[in-house]
Motif scaffolding. Structure first.
Motif, PDB file in Angstrom:
ATOM      1  N   LEU A  11      46.972  49.667  37.516  1.00 36.48           N
ATOM      2  CA  LEU A  11      45.529  49.855  37.595  1.00 36.48           C
ATOM      3  C   LEU A  11      44.777  48.673  36.993  1.00 36.48           C
ATOM      4  CD1 LEU A  11      43.349  51.802  38.502  1.00 36.48           C
ATOM      5  CD2 LEU A  11      43.443  52.862  36.272  1.00 36.48           C
ATOM      6  N   ALA A  12      45.316  48.085  35.932  1.00 38.04           N
ATOM      7  CA  ALA A  12      44.652  46.949  35.294  1.00 38.04           C
ATOM      8  C   ALA A  12      44.538  45.782  36.269  1.00 38.04           C
ATOM      9  CB  ALA A  12      45.414  46.533  34.047  1.00 38.04           C
ATOM     10  N   GLY A  13      45.566  45.560  37.076  1.00 38.28           N
ATOM     11  CA  GLY A  13      45.515  44.485  38.052  1.00 38.28           C
ATOM     12  C   GLY A  13      44.462  44.724  39.114  1.00 38.28           C
ATOM     13  N   LEU A  14      44.363  45.959  39.572  1.00 35.28           N
ATOM     14  CA  LEU A  14      43.348  46.291  40.574  1.00 35.28           C
ATOM     15  C   LEU A  14      41.939  46.149  40.019  1.00 35.28           C
ATOM     16  CD1 LEU A  14      44.972  49.405  42.269  1.00 35.28           C
ATOM     17  CD2 LEU A  14      44.710  47.121  43.222  1.00 35.28           C
ATOM     18  N   LEU A  15      41.734  46.589  38.767  1.00 36.95           N
ATOM     19  CA  LEU A  15      40.412  46.445  38.155  1.00 36.95           C
ATOM     20  C   LEU A  15      40.055  44.977  37.967  1.00 36.95           C
ATOM     21  CD1 LEU A  15      40.285  49.304  35.520  1.00 36.95           C
ATOM     22  CD2 LEU A  15      38.973  49.097  37.610  1.00 36.95           C
ATOM     23  N   GLY A  16      41.040  44.171  37.578  1.00 34.70           N
ATOM     24  CA  GLY A  16      40.800  42.738  37.424  1.00 34.70           C
ATOM     25  C   GLY A  16      40.382  42.095  38.735  1.00 34.70           C
ATOM     26  N   LEU A  57      38.935  43.663  41.285  1.00 35.08           N
ATOM     27  CA  LEU A  57      37.617  44.180  41.619  1.00 35.08           C
ATOM     28  C   LEU A  57      36.528  43.442  40.844  1.00 35.08           C
ATOM     29  CD1 LEU A  57      35.830  46.357  43.027  1.00 35.08           C
ATOM     30  CD2 LEU A  57      36.144  47.711  40.958  1.00 35.08           C
ATOM     31  N   ILE A  58      36.753  43.226  39.556  1.00 35.63           N
ATOM     32  CA  ILE A  58      35.768  42.530  38.721  1.00 35.63           C
ATOM     33  C   ILE A  58      35.582  41.098  39.205  1.00 35.63           C
ATOM     34  CG2 ILE A  58      35.407  41.602  36.398  1.00 35.63           C
ATOM     35  CD1 ILE A  58      36.694  44.234  35.370  1.00 35.63           C
ATOM     36  N   ALA A  59      36.695  40.430  39.555  1.00 33.31           N
ATOM     37  CA  ALA A  59      36.600  39.054  40.042  1.00 33.31           C
ATOM     38  C   ALA A  59      35.900  39.001  41.401  1.00 33.31           C
ATOM     39  CB  ALA A  59      37.991  38.441  40.134  1.00 33.31           C
ATOM     40  N   ASP A  60      36.212  39.940  42.292  1.00 29.83           N
ATOM     41  CA  ASP A  60      35.593  39.947  43.626  1.00 29.83           C
ATOM     42  C   ASP A  60      34.094  40.201  43.558  1.00 29.83           C
ATOM     43  OD1 ASP A  60      38.052  39.487  44.729  1.00 29.83           O
ATOM     44  OD2 ASP A  60      38.405  41.576  45.332  1.00 29.83           O
ATOM     45  N   GLN A  61      33.660  41.061  42.652  1.00 24.15           N
ATOM     46  CA  GLN A  61      32.239  41.390  42.547  1.00 24.15           C
ATOM     47  C   GLN A  61      31.457  40.383  41.703  1.00 24.15           C
ATOM     48  OE1 GLN A  61      30.734  43.839  44.203  1.00 24.15           O
ATOM     49  NE2 GLN A  61      32.679  44.376  45.148  1.00 24.15           N
ATOM     50  N   GLY A  62      32.144  39.516  40.965  1.00 29.04           N
ATOM     51  CA  GLY A  62      31.468  38.527  40.128  1.00 29.04           C
ATOM     52  C   GLY A  62      30.908  39.110  38.850  1.00 29.04           C
ATOM     53  N   TRP A  63      31.604  40.070  38.276  1.00 28.49           N
ATOM     54  CA  TRP A  63      31.126  40.750  37.072  1.00 28.49           C
ATOM     55  C   TRP A  63      31.686  40.168  35.784  1.00 28.49           C
ATOM     56  CZ3 TRP A  63      32.632  46.133  39.334  1.00 28.49           C
ATOM     57  CH2 TRP A  63      31.702  46.505  40.303  1.00 28.49           C
ATOM     58  N   GLU A  64      32.444  39.073  35.820  1.00 35.20           N
ATOM     59  CA  GLU A  64      33.099  38.557  34.609  1.00 35.20           C
ATOM     60  C   GLU A  64      32.084  38.207  33.528  1.00 35.20           C
ATOM     61  OE1 GLU A  64      33.689  36.821  37.559  1.00 35.20           O
ATOM     62  OE2 GLU A  64      35.792  37.174  38.017  1.00 35.20           O
ATOM     63  N   SER A  65      31.016  37.489  33.901  1.00 37.07           N
ATOM     64  CA  SER A  65      30.048  37.054  32.886  1.00 37.07           C
ATOM     65  C   SER A  65      29.306  38.249  32.293  1.00 37.07           C
ATOM     66  CB  SER A  65      29.063  36.055  33.482  1.00 37.07           C
ATOM     67  OG  SER A  65      28.341  36.661  34.541  1.00 37.07           O
ATOM     68  N   ASP A  66      28.963  39.235  33.130  1.00 33.32           N
ATOM     69  CA  ASP A  66      28.261  40.416  32.622  1.00 33.32           C
ATOM     70  C   ASP A  66      29.135  41.210  31.660  1.00 33.32           C
ATOM     71  OD1 ASP A  66      26.064  39.779  34.158  1.00 33.32           O
ATOM     72  OD2 ASP A  66      26.696  41.041  35.836  1.00 33.32           O
ATOM     73  N   LEU A  67      30.404  41.376  32.006  1.00 35.91           N
ATOM     74  CA  LEU A  67      31.298  42.144  31.139  1.00 35.91           C
ATOM     75  C   LEU A  67      31.604  41.412  29.843  1.00 35.91           C
ATOM     76  CD1 LEU A  67      33.788  43.746  33.644  1.00 35.91           C
ATOM     77  CD2 LEU A  67      32.051  44.865  32.285  1.00 35.91           C
ATOM     78  N   SER A  68      31.752  40.102  29.908  1.00 33.68           N
ATOM     79  CA  SER A  68      32.021  39.368  28.670  1.00 33.68           C
ATOM     80  C   SER A  68      30.801  39.410  27.755  1.00 33.68           C
ATOM     81  CB  SER A  68      32.429  37.936  28.966  1.00 33.68           C
ATOM     82  OG  SER A  68      31.344  37.206  29.501  1.00 33.68           O
ATOM     83  N   ALA A  69      29.600  39.401  28.332  1.00 33.18           N
ATOM     84  CA  ALA A  69      28.391  39.473  27.515  1.00 33.18           C
ATOM     85  C   ALA A  69      28.221  40.851  26.887  1.00 33.18           C
ATOM     86  CB  ALA A  69      27.172  39.122  28.357  1.00 33.18           C
ATOM     87  N   GLN A  70      28.702  41.889  27.533  1.00 37.86           N
ATOM     88  CA  GLN A  70      28.574  43.240  26.985  1.00 37.86           C
ATOM     89  C   GLN A  70      29.511  43.468  25.800  1.00 37.86           C
ATOM     90  OE1 GLN A  70      26.129  45.341  27.807  1.00 37.86           O
ATOM     91  NE2 GLN A  70      25.431  43.684  29.114  1.00 37.86           N
ATOM     92  N   ARG A  71      30.396  42.523  25.553  1.00 37.45           N
ATOM     93  CA  ARG A  71      31.243  42.623  24.362  1.00 37.45           C
ATOM     94  C   ARG A  71      30.430  42.513  23.075  1.00 37.45           C
ATOM     95  NH1 ARG A  71      35.307  38.216  24.594  1.00 37.45           N
ATOM     96  NH2 ARG A  71      35.662  38.911  22.483  1.00 37.45           N
ATOM     97  N   VAL A  72      29.170  42.103  23.189  1.00 33.83           N
ATOM     98  CA  VAL A  72      28.290  42.062  22.013  1.00 33.83           C
ATOM     99  C   VAL A  72      28.259  43.441  21.357  1.00 33.83           C
ATOM    100  CG1 VAL A  72      25.886  41.816  21.285  1.00 33.83           C
ATOM    101  CG2 VAL A  72      26.861  40.194  22.882  1.00 33.83           C
ATOM    102  N   PHE A  73      28.199  44.484  22.161  1.00 33.12           N
ATOM    103  CA  PHE A  73      28.120  45.852  21.634  1.00 33.12           C
ATOM    104  C   PHE A  73      29.454  46.290  21.043  1.00 33.12           C
ATOM    105  CE2 PHE A  73      24.858  45.694  24.923  1.00 33.12           C
ATOM    106  CZ  PHE A  73      23.767  46.164  24.225  1.00 33.12           C
ATOM    107  N   THR A  74      30.546  46.011  21.730  1.00 32.27           N
ATOM    108  CA  THR A  74      31.844  46.537  21.304  1.00 32.27           C
ATOM    109  C   THR A  74      32.480  45.725  20.181  1.00 32.27           C
ATOM    110  OG1 THR A  74      32.956  45.293  23.059  1.00 32.27           O
ATOM    111  CG2 THR A  74      32.304  47.558  23.546  1.00 32.27           C
ATOM    112  N   ASP A  75      32.269  44.415  20.166  1.00 34.08           N
ATOM    113  CA  ASP A  75      32.929  43.558  19.179  1.00 34.08           C
ATOM    114  C   ASP A  75      31.999  43.089  18.068  1.00 34.08           C
ATOM    115  OD1 ASP A  75      35.077  43.858  20.804  1.00 34.08           O
ATOM    116  OD2 ASP A  75      35.014  41.840  21.656  1.00 34.08           O
ATOM    117  N   TRP A  76      30.850  43.724  17.906  1.00 30.87           N
ATOM    118  CA  TRP A  76      29.862  43.294  16.915  1.00 30.87           C
ATOM    119  C   TRP A  76      30.454  43.272  15.509  1.00 30.87           C
ATOM    120  CZ3 TRP A  76      25.535  40.742  16.560  1.00 30.87           C
ATOM    121  CH2 TRP A  76      24.730  40.872  15.433  1.00 30.87           C
ATOM    122  N   ALA A  77      31.173  44.324  15.125  1.00 25.44           N
ATOM    123  CA  ALA A  77      31.740  44.394  13.768  1.00 25.44           C
ATOM    124  C   ALA A  77      32.787  43.309  13.547  1.00 25.44           C
ATOM    125  CB  ALA A  77      32.348  45.771  13.522  1.00 25.44           C
TER     126      ALA A  77
END
Length: 176
Positions: free
Chosen positions: A64-69, A71-91
């Motif tokens: 499943l991880a390969g398929l999600l990867g 999908l994310i690459a095909d849709q061009g969501w890499e930059s959006d997802l990496s930027a959302q790490r602000v919320f998860t990796d803040w601490a």
């Protein structure tokens, strides 16, 4: 001289004089080595990597991880997802003590909104803002965070309830 046994024929190990189990295992391994068919390679040619490798069918299961990867690459969501790490990796990025006194409340167009628990912590975060922005860009990718917008706690509002007066300054005479 003895002939090597047929591969289809049952092999019986020759009895050893010592009766040692290790010696018996060596004899069996040696018999298999000599009886295995040898594959000859042409000198100077590399083996074809596609030979012997079973080609995956489109119906075969994939992780499943390969398929999600994909999908994310095909849709061009890499930059959006990496930027959302602000919320998860803040601490992890600012440290446990600082993260205990502030929280990320928003992220839009490279601007991170941070709410501090007190005005003192808001002041400290404003002083540390250039370092925090640099560390966020180092962790999340260069240019993902441009500015920190830091807010302290807000005071109470007096614009609630049924009996409010428009343009009034609040109950100033009741605390006195």
């Amino acid at each position: 001289m003895t002939e090597p046994p047929d591969p289809g024929q049952q092999m019986e190990p020759e009895p050893t004089s010592k009766g040692d189990g290790l010696e018996l295992a060596r004899d069996i391994a040696g018999a298999y080595r000599t009886s295995a068919p040898k594959q000859h390679r042409r000198a100077g040619k590399k083996p074809d990597p596609s030979r012997g490798v079973k080609r995956a069918s489109k119906d075969d299961p994939e992780p499943l991880a390969g398929l999600l990867g994909k999908l994310i690459a095909d849709q061009g969501w890499e930059s959006d997802l990496s930027a959302q790490r602000v919320f998860t990796d803040w601490a992890d990025i600012v440290g446990e003590e600082v993260a205990h006194h502030c929280a990320v409340v928003g992220y839009e167009d490279g601007q991170v909104e941070v709410e501090a628990s007190s005005t003192a912590w808001a002041t400290q975060l404003r002083l540390l803002a250039p370092r925090i922005v640099a560390k966020l860009n180092q962790e999340l990718g260069q240019g993902s965070v441009v500015r920190l917008s830091i807010h302290g706690p807000t005071g109470p509002t007096w614009v609630k309830g049924k009996r409010t007066i428009r343009n009034a300054r609040g109950p100033r005479d009741t605390y006195g």
